[in-house]
Design a protein around this motif. Structure first.
Motif, PDB file in Angstrom:
ATOM      1  N   LEU A 238       0.774  -1.006   0.053  1.00 43.23           N
ATOM      2  CA  LEU A 238      -0.182  -0.259  -0.071  1.00 43.23           C
ATOM      3  C   LEU A 238       1.057   1.253  -0.076  1.00 43.23           C
ATOM      4  O   LEU A 238       0.395   2.259  -0.489  1.00 43.23           O
ATOM      5  N   ASP A 239       1.999   1.198   0.761  1.00 44.00           N
ATOM      6  CA  ASP A 239       2.900   2.271   0.699  1.00 44.00           C
ATOM      7  C   ASP A 239       3.534   2.530  -0.609  1.00 44.00           C
ATOM      8  O   ASP A 239       3.683   3.884  -1.234  1.00 44.00           O
ATOM      9  N   VAL A 240       3.695   1.511  -1.529  1.00 42.29           N
ATOM     10  CA  VAL A 240       4.368   1.860  -2.791  1.00 42.29           C
ATOM     11  C   VAL A 240       3.283   2.516  -3.521  1.00 42.29           C
ATOM     12  O   VAL A 240       3.453   3.272  -4.490  1.00 42.29           O
ATOM     13  N   SER A 241       2.072   1.949  -3.815  1.00 43.57           N
ATOM     14  CA  SER A 241       1.112   2.457  -4.335  1.00 43.57           C
ATOM     15  C   SER A 241       0.725   3.862  -4.014  1.00 43.57           C
ATOM     16  O   SER A 241       0.526   4.738  -4.841  1.00 43.57           O
ATOM     17  N   ARG A 242       0.753   4.309  -2.844  1.00 42.88           N
ATOM     18  CA  ARG A 242       0.477   5.729  -2.450  1.00 42.88           C
ATOM     19  C   ARG A 242       1.666   6.513  -2.980  1.00 42.88           C
ATOM     20  O   ARG A 242       1.627   7.622  -3.444  1.00 42.88           O
ATOM     21  N   ALA A 243       2.850   6.083  -2.683  1.00 42.83           N
ATOM     22  CA  ALA A 243       4.108   6.834  -3.337  1.00 42.83           C
ATOM     23  C   ALA A 243       3.865   7.023  -4.883  1.00 42.83           C
ATOM     24  O   ALA A 243       4.476   8.077  -5.651  1.00 42.83           O
ATOM     25  N   GLN A 244       3.636   5.865  -5.558  1.00 48.63           N
ATOM     26  CA  GLN A 244       3.412   5.996  -7.045  1.00 48.63           C
ATOM     27  C   GLN A 244       2.407   6.972  -7.418  1.00 48.63           C
ATOM     28  O   GLN A 244       2.684   7.539  -8.361  1.00 48.63           O
ATOM     29  N   ASN A 245       1.324   6.806  -6.585  1.00 44.16           N
ATOM     30  CA  ASN A 245       0.224   7.875  -6.772  1.00 44.16           C
ATOM     31  C   ASN A 245       0.481   9.289  -6.892  1.00 44.16           C
ATOM     32  O   ASN A 245       0.187  10.046  -7.612  1.00 44.16           O
ATOM     33  N   GLN A 246       1.418   9.648  -5.773  1.00 39.90           N
ATOM     34  CA  GLN A 246       1.906  10.745  -5.567  1.00 39.90           C
ATOM     35  C   GLN A 246       2.968  11.439  -6.666  1.00 39.90           C
ATOM     36  O   GLN A 246       2.742  12.611  -7.097  1.00 39.90           O
ATOM     37  N   LEU A 247       3.691  10.309  -7.090  1.00 44.51           N
ATOM     38  CA  LEU A 247       4.813  10.826  -8.211  1.00 44.51           C
ATOM     39  C   LEU A 247       3.899  11.121  -9.537  1.00 44.51           C
ATOM     40  O   LEU A 247       4.289  12.271 -10.151  1.00 44.51           O
ATOM     41  N   PHE A 248       3.210  10.302 -10.095  1.00 49.57           N
ATOM     42  CA  PHE A 248       2.606  10.508 -11.346  1.00 49.57           C
ATOM     43  C   PHE A 248       1.577  11.561 -11.236  1.00 49.57           C
ATOM     44  O   PHE A 248       1.444  12.160 -12.473  1.00 49.57           O
ATOM     45  N   SER A 249       0.988  11.852 -10.228  1.00 52.54           N
ATOM     46  CA  SER A 249      -0.027  13.124  -9.987  1.00 52.54           C
ATOM     47  C   SER A 249       0.769  14.440 -10.365  1.00 52.54           C
ATOM     48  O   SER A 249       0.426  15.183 -10.793  1.00 52.54           O
ATOM     49  N   ALA A 250       1.853  14.393  -9.493  1.00 56.91           N
ATOM     50  CA  ALA A 250       2.800  15.551  -9.877  1.00 56.91           C
ATOM     51  C   ALA A 250       3.392  15.673 -11.184  1.00 56.91           C
ATOM     52  O   ALA A 250       3.432  16.819 -11.665  1.00 56.91           O
ATOM     53  N   MET A 251       3.900  14.407 -11.819  1.00 56.07           N
ATOM     54  CA  MET A 251       4.273  14.520 -13.228  1.00 56.07           C
ATOM     55  C   MET A 251       2.965  15.093 -14.216  1.00 56.07           C
ATOM     56  O   MET A 251       3.112  15.934 -14.912  1.00 56.07           O
ATOM     57  N   ALA A 252       1.827  14.521 -13.862  1.00 57.25           N
ATOM     58  CA  ALA A 252       0.731  15.017 -14.726  1.00 57.25           C
ATOM     59  C   ALA A 252       0.480  16.570 -14.597  1.00 57.25           C
ATOM     60  O   ALA A 252       0.151  17.492 -15.417  1.00 57.25           O
ATOM     61  N   ALA A 253       0.453  17.164 -13.206  1.00 56.24           N
ATOM     62  CA  ALA A 253       0.251  18.387 -13.087  1.00 56.24           C
ATOM     63  C   ALA A 253       1.517  19.404 -13.775  1.00 56.24           C
ATOM     64  O   ALA A 253       1.206  20.573 -14.227  1.00 56.24           O
ATOM     65  N   GLN A 254       2.687  18.715 -13.572  1.00 57.10           N
ATOM     66  CA  GLN A 254       3.730  19.475 -14.471  1.00 57.10           C
ATOM     67  C   GLN A 254       3.335  19.536 -15.837  1.00 57.10           C
ATOM     68  O   GLN A 254       3.608  20.744 -16.524  1.00 57.10           O
ATOM     69  N   SER A 255       3.121  18.371 -16.432  1.00 54.46           N
ATOM     70  CA  SER A 255       2.715  18.541 -17.953  1.00 54.46           C
ATOM     71  C   SER A 255       1.697  19.640 -18.154  1.00 54.46           C
ATOM     72  O   SER A 255       1.669  20.182 -19.205  1.00 54.46           O
ATOM     73  N   THR A 256       0.350  19.651 -17.205  1.00 53.19           N
ATOM     74  CA  THR A 256      -0.242  20.725 -17.502  1.00 53.19           C
ATOM     75  C   THR A 256       0.199  22.055 -17.195  1.00 53.19           C
ATOM     76  O   THR A 256      -0.289  22.913 -18.233  1.00 53.19           O
ATOM     77  N   LEU A 257       1.134  22.292 -16.587  1.00 47.90           N
ATOM     78  CA  LEU A 257       1.776  23.565 -16.113  1.00 47.90           C
ATOM     79  C   LEU A 257       2.641  23.903 -17.635  1.00 47.90           C
ATOM     80  O   LEU A 257       2.562  24.996 -17.932  1.00 47.90           O
ATOM     81  N   VAL A 258       3.381  22.812 -18.257  1.00 47.77           N
ATOM     82  CA  VAL A 258       3.995  23.285 -19.606  1.00 47.77           C
ATOM     83  C   VAL A 258       3.183  23.642 -20.870  1.00 47.77           C
ATOM     84  O   VAL A 258       3.311  24.678 -21.299  1.00 47.77           O
ATOM     85  N   ALA A 259       2.037  23.117 -20.463  1.00 48.67           N
ATOM     86  CA  ALA A 259       0.976  23.558 -21.766  1.00 48.67           C
ATOM     87  C   ALA A 259       0.308  25.147 -21.371  1.00 48.67           C
ATOM     88  O   ALA A 259       0.346  25.890 -22.270  1.00 48.67           O
TER      89      ALA A 259
END
Length: 542
Positions: A238-259
């Motif tokens: 569960l800790d791994v899934s939570r950490a991965q969710n945090q990581l990919f959510s931040a990456m998606a937000a960064q992609s939106t920021l670039v746009a």
């Protein structure tokens, strides 16, 4: 008395009377009566001092008063270069300059009626009569006669401006031209502020992107730690899934920021007369926004009326409306027109003979006897339009005070919020570090570390957003204070004329006045952005 003397007296007496009458009309026309009401700009009572506690309080203008190149206060070379370029090539600003040129020409058209209107004409014809024309005797040879006619003539008309109708029309159009000049200054200030605000927003997005990069690097490390703990059977999946969710959510937000950054970059490109595809501003990899500290001196409230171009435009419209009243009043009085024409005409070619001359001198007076209320309605409408212009002027003044008050309040409060948010960031980073250390040591669950990471990211983004808002609020404050403009920069009434009465050269465009130049250049059609964009493409060096 001899017959010749009687003839001489018979013809000379009317000529003297006509000359005397024309001289009288001319003198009265030159000494005309102005029927427009006496104009005085509106005066208002306003509270002393500014309520908002901005960067500076209520103070007298000093050495830190705004300059026309106010954006240099931010100490950013790229912004300086872009502002300079924008003022040279922006199509909206050039169109505003052309609008001022057209307003000057309209004023000249109105003023031209003060001068006598002169015309000249000449014609020559060679004519043959028709055998079948009416009353023609076919047994005669008259159908074979060719008839010629030659003539040249000149005419002059002039309307003495007894009631200042033409003069008030001229003054009204010149006041409107001054208002157009103020509208140009307002458009110029608006574009300057828009470019500065967009550029600040873009640098704010750069700083947010740098925050995301730091956080993503940290989140990747967190994913690795959770995976290692899971592999060692001391951590849950569960800790791994939570950490991965945090990581990919931040990456998606960064992609939106670039746009979002690209969209903002496109907006800046259009302001610089450049196709977005050929324009790019190199990003800055820094979590802090590196702009100079700006202090704005608002001055006294009364001085605001002289520093806002939109207020000056409204005041000039009010002055023009008062002239329209004089025009409507003049319609109640007779309009007199003087005209003279003459020349030579002959069926042959003997035009130099005095006997072939013709001439006419006339005076015409027109006074409408009954128009069914037309002139009264026009006068009442003129008064109403003047009162409406006074109301509009007061509304513009109130809006200006609101803009300054908002700018002072926002720039001051955002500065306080920025300091507070900085403390929140420091606390969030400490919490993130401690919870991650506790989790790594097995003394805490990952949920505490995850919440601390989210809080740290949001706090850092909030700090950048507050910094951006504070600097943009300063730009809005500068704009609300007129951006260094002053009413003395408006062109005078005598400067409105685009050319002289006897000027027939250089009519392609008028000479610049009050810094407003309607120009055209081959560079205007160059939308590639290659010229003058080296500094822009090179990025900002801190």
């Amino acid at each position: 008395m001899r017959l010749t003397d009687r003839k001489r007296g018979y013809f000379s007496r009317p000529r003297r009377h006509v000359a005397t009458a024309l001289a009288g009309v001319l003198s009265i026309g030159l000494a005309s009566c102005n029927l427009a009401p006496e104009y005085h700009p509106q005066k208002f009572l306003y509270p002393e001092g500014w309520e908002g506690k901005g960067v500076m309080g209520n103070a007298r203008p000093a050495d830190d008063a705004l300059r026309s190149d106010w954006w240099t206060m931010f100490k950013d070379p790229i912004l300086n270069e872009m502002e300079t370029r924008m003022l040279q090539v922006n199509p909206d600003l050039q169109a505003a300059a052309e609008a001022f040129t057209q307003a000057r020409d309209v004023a000249r058209e109105a003023e031209s009626k003060l001068y006598p209107q002169l015309t000249g004409a000449a014609h020559m014809s060679y004519n043959k009569g028709s055998v079948g024309r009416l009353y023609n005797n076919p047994r005669t040879s008259s159908s074979l006669v060719y008839e010629s006619n030659q003539a040249y003539s000149g005419a002059a008309t002039w309307e003495p401006d007894f009631w200042d109708s033409i003069r008030n029309s001229t003054r009204m159009e010149k006041n409107l031209a001054q208002a157009t000049a103020a509208e140009y200054a307002s458009a110029k200030l608006s574009l300057e502020a828009e470019l500065a605000s967009d550029y600040i927003a873009l640098r704010g997005l750069d700083a947010q992107n740098a925050v995301y990069e730091d956080s993503i690097h940290y989140f990747k490390a967190a994913v690795e730690i959770t995976e290692l703990r899971q592999a060692g059977a001391i951590g849950a999946g569960l800790d791994v899934s939570r950490a991965q969710n945090q990581l990919f959510s931040a990456m998606a937000a960064q992609s939106t920021l670039v746009a979002d950054r690209r969209v903002m970059e496109n907006a800046i490109a259009v302001l610089l007369n450049t196709a977005p595809a050929g324009f790019h501003i190199a990003p800055v990899r820094d979590v802090k926004m590196r702009f100079g500290v700006v202090k704005v001196n608002p001055g006294f409230p009364s001085s605001l009326l002289e520093r806002r171009p939109d207020i000056a435009s409204a005041e000039r419209h009010m002055a023009a409306a008062s002239r329209a009243i004089g025009i409507s009043r003049a319609a109640f009085y007779p309009h007199i027109t003087l005209s003279a024409d003459g020349g030579f005409e002959d069926g042959g070619f003997d035009l130099a003979s005095v006997s072939r001359a013709f001439w006419k001198i006339a005076v015409q007076a027109v006074e409408p006897a009954f128009t069914g209320g037309l002139r009264r309605a026009a006068l009442q409408r003129a008064w109403s339009q003047y009162r409406a212009s006074v109301d509009d002027y007061r509304g513009v003044v109130l809006s200006a005070f609101q803009d300054v008050e908002n700018g002072l309040t926002q720039s001051g409060q955002y500065k306080i919020a920025q300091d507070q948010q900085q403390k929140a960031v420091e606390a969030a980073l400490r919490t993130q570090s401690m919870t991650m250390a506790l989790y790594t040591g097995g003394l805490s669950n990952y949920l505490d570390a995850l919440v601390a990471q989210q809080d740290a990211l949001q706090a850092r983004l909030g700090l950048v957003q507050t910094q951006t808002s504070q600097i943009q609020a300063t730009v809005r404050l500068v704009r609300s204070l007129g951006g260094g403009w002053d009413v003395s920069e408006l062109p005078g009434v005598k400067q409105i004329d685009p050319f002289g009465a006897f000027q027939y050269e250089g009519l392609h465009k008028p000479a610049p006045v009050a810094g407003i130049d309607a120009h055209e250049s081959a560079a205007d059609n160059d939308l590639s952005g290659d010229k003058g964009a080296k500094n822009v493409r090179g990025g900002l060096t801190h």
